[in-house]
Design a protein around this motif. Structure first.
Motif, mmCIF file in Angstrom:
data_model
loop_
_atom_site.group_PDB
_atom_site.id
_atom_site.type_symbol
_atom_site.label_atom_id
_atom_site.label_comp_id
_atom_site.label_asym_id
_atom_site.label_seq_id
_atom_site.Cartn_x
_atom_site.Cartn_y
_atom_site.Cartn_z
ATOM 1 N N LEU A 127 -23.165 0.873 13.760
ATOM 2 C CA LEU A 127 -24.302 0.840 14.682
ATOM 3 C C LEU A 127 -25.178 -0.377 14.387
ATOM 4 O O LEU A 127 -25.505 -0.645 13.238
ATOM 5 C CB LEU A 127 -25.162 2.088 14.491
ATOM 6 N N HIS A 128 -25.546 -1.088 15.429
ATOM 7 C CA HIS A 128 -26.395 -2.274 15.267
ATOM 8 C C HIS A 128 -27.112 -2.555 16.584
ATOM 9 O O HIS A 128 -26.753 -2.005 17.625
ATOM 10 C CB HIS A 128 -25.539 -3.500 14.888
ATOM 11 N N GLN A 129 -28.102 -3.413 16.534
ATOM 12 C CA GLN A 129 -28.741 -3.947 17.743
ATOM 13 C C GLN A 129 -28.283 -5.390 17.899
ATOM 14 O O GLN A 129 -28.058 -6.083 16.908
ATOM 15 C CB GLN A 129 -30.257 -3.966 17.592
ATOM 16 N N ASP A 130 -28.202 -5.869 19.151
ATOM 17 C CA ASP A 130 -27.953 -7.295 19.395
ATOM 18 C C ASP A 130 -29.322 -7.948 19.510
ATOM 19 O O ASP A 130 -30.029 -7.720 20.508
ATOM 20 C CB ASP A 130 -27.192 -7.481 20.718
ATOM 21 N N ARG A 131 -29.681 -8.735 18.502
ATOM 22 C CA ARG A 131 -31.029 -9.309 18.549
ATOM 23 C C ARG A 131 -31.076 -10.744 18.056
ATOM 24 O O ARG A 131 -32.112 -11.227 17.612
ATOM 25 C CB ARG A 131 -32.035 -8.413 17.821
ATOM 26 N N PHE A 183 -29.353 0.694 19.961
ATOM 27 C CA PHE A 183 -28.322 0.636 18.924
ATOM 28 C C PHE A 183 -26.984 1.023 19.539
ATOM 29 O O PHE A 183 -26.915 1.884 20.418
ATOM 30 C CB PHE A 183 -28.668 1.602 17.776
ATOM 31 N N HIS A 184 -25.918 0.367 19.086
ATOM 32 C CA HIS A 184 -24.581 0.674 19.588
ATOM 33 C C HIS A 184 -23.538 0.295 18.541
ATOM 34 O O HIS A 184 -23.825 -0.483 17.626
ATOM 35 C CB HIS A 184 -24.317 -0.062 20.912
ATOM 36 N N GLY A 185 -22.359 0.844 18.701
ATOM 37 C CA GLY A 185 -21.261 0.538 17.773
ATOM 38 C C GLY A 185 -19.963 1.059 18.362
ATOM 39 O O GLY A 185 -19.921 1.492 19.515
ATOM 40 N N LEU A 205 -20.512 -10.741 26.754
ATOM 41 C CA LEU A 205 -21.110 -11.902 27.443
ATOM 42 C C LEU A 205 -22.621 -11.812 27.352
ATOM 43 O O LEU A 205 -23.214 -10.795 27.753
ATOM 44 C CB LEU A 205 -20.672 -11.898 28.908
ATOM 45 N N ARG A 206 -23.240 -12.861 26.827
ATOM 46 C CA ARG A 206 -24.691 -12.833 26.619
ATOM 47 C C ARG A 206 -25.308 -14.190 26.912
ATOM 48 O O ARG A 206 -24.636 -15.223 26.762
ATOM 49 C CB ARG A 206 -25.004 -12.485 25.141
ATOM 50 N N ARG A 207 -26.585 -14.158 27.278
ATOM 51 C CA ARG A 207 -27.344 -15.417 27.280
ATOM 52 C C ARG A 207 -28.024 -15.509 25.918
ATOM 53 O O ARG A 207 -28.906 -14.722 25.607
ATOM 54 C CB ARG A 207 -28.371 -15.468 28.406
HETATM 55 FE FE FE2 Z 1 -23.328 -5.494 19.715
#
Ligand code: FE2
Ligand code: SIN
Length: 209
Positions: A127-131, A183-185, A205-207
């Motif tokens: 589990l983590h956040q994309d930050r 949070f996701h994993g 896909l991210r900016r």
């Molecule tokens: Fe992620």
């Protein structure tokens, strides 16, 4: 024809959607695009800042690529393995991000980064956040190909309850706005033999910049 149409979108939050089968028609072209990227920027297992080897093998395409090393998590313009820019983001991926965001009712994130994750059986992601991105509201478009996996969808706090979302080949998950820091994993992939696919691919896909 029942059974051939993708299932309806499933809300995972006010600005988060699971889009079952959304990328199914584009899957062969997406797999070709992945192969093209990996021929230039091969998969590798990165290290965490703490020195642990990440189980998921990764590469990137786009103006920026996500990396992890003893120096930390960061986006770089060049592949540290070759010193050359990451391969360009295929137009197909840019279009998929725009279309999936539109289907979720979110603005086009206009991605400049695509992380390619490869999961072999037995591999998962905690589990983590994309930050690590500059804009922490721009939508993330996450595409699943190959083996199925259980996506773990949590809340804004690590201790919040986690929902298990069974992702299949061609599924897309989109999250932005108020849900961007959820949070996701990914639960470890089953080890049971699967004739059709050797692994699971995830495109994030991210900016970033
Ligand atoms: Fe992620
Ligand atoms: C990630 O969060 O980087 C990957 C998510 C996934 O593989 O579905």
């Amino acid at each position: 024809m029942p059974g051939l149409l993708p299932a309806a979108p499933v809300a995972l939050g006010p600005e988060a959607w699971w889009l079952p089968g959304f990328a199914l028609g584009r899957a062969p072209a997406l797999l070709d695009a992945i192969a093209g990227v990996l021929a230039q920027a091969p998969l590798r297992q990165m290290q965490t800042p703490g020195g642990r080897r990440i189980g998921v093998a990764m590469s990137n395409c786009g103006a920026l690529g996500w990396t992890s090393s003893r120096e930390g998590y960061r986006y770089t313009a060049c592949d540290p393995l070759s010193g050359k820019p990451w391969p360009p983001l295929p137009a197909l991926l840019r279009a998929l991000a725009a279309d999936a965001a539109a289907a979720a009712g979110l603005p086009d994130p206009a991605p400049d980064a695509c992380l390619i994750n490869r999961y072999l059986p037995g591999v998962g992601m905690g589990l983590h956040q994309d930050r690590d991105e500059r804009d922490l509201r721009a939508a993330i478009v996450s595409v699943s190909l190959g083996l199925p996996a259980v996506f773990l969808w949590g809340g804004l706090r690590r201790r919040d309850p986690v929902q298990a979302v069974p992702l299949a080949h061609g599924d897309v998950v989109v999250w932005g706005g108020v849900d961007r820091l959820r949070f996701h994993g990914v639960r470890r992939l089953a080890r049971a033999a699967q004739a059709r696919w050797p692994c699971r691919w995830n495109l994030t896909l991210r900016r970033a910049g």
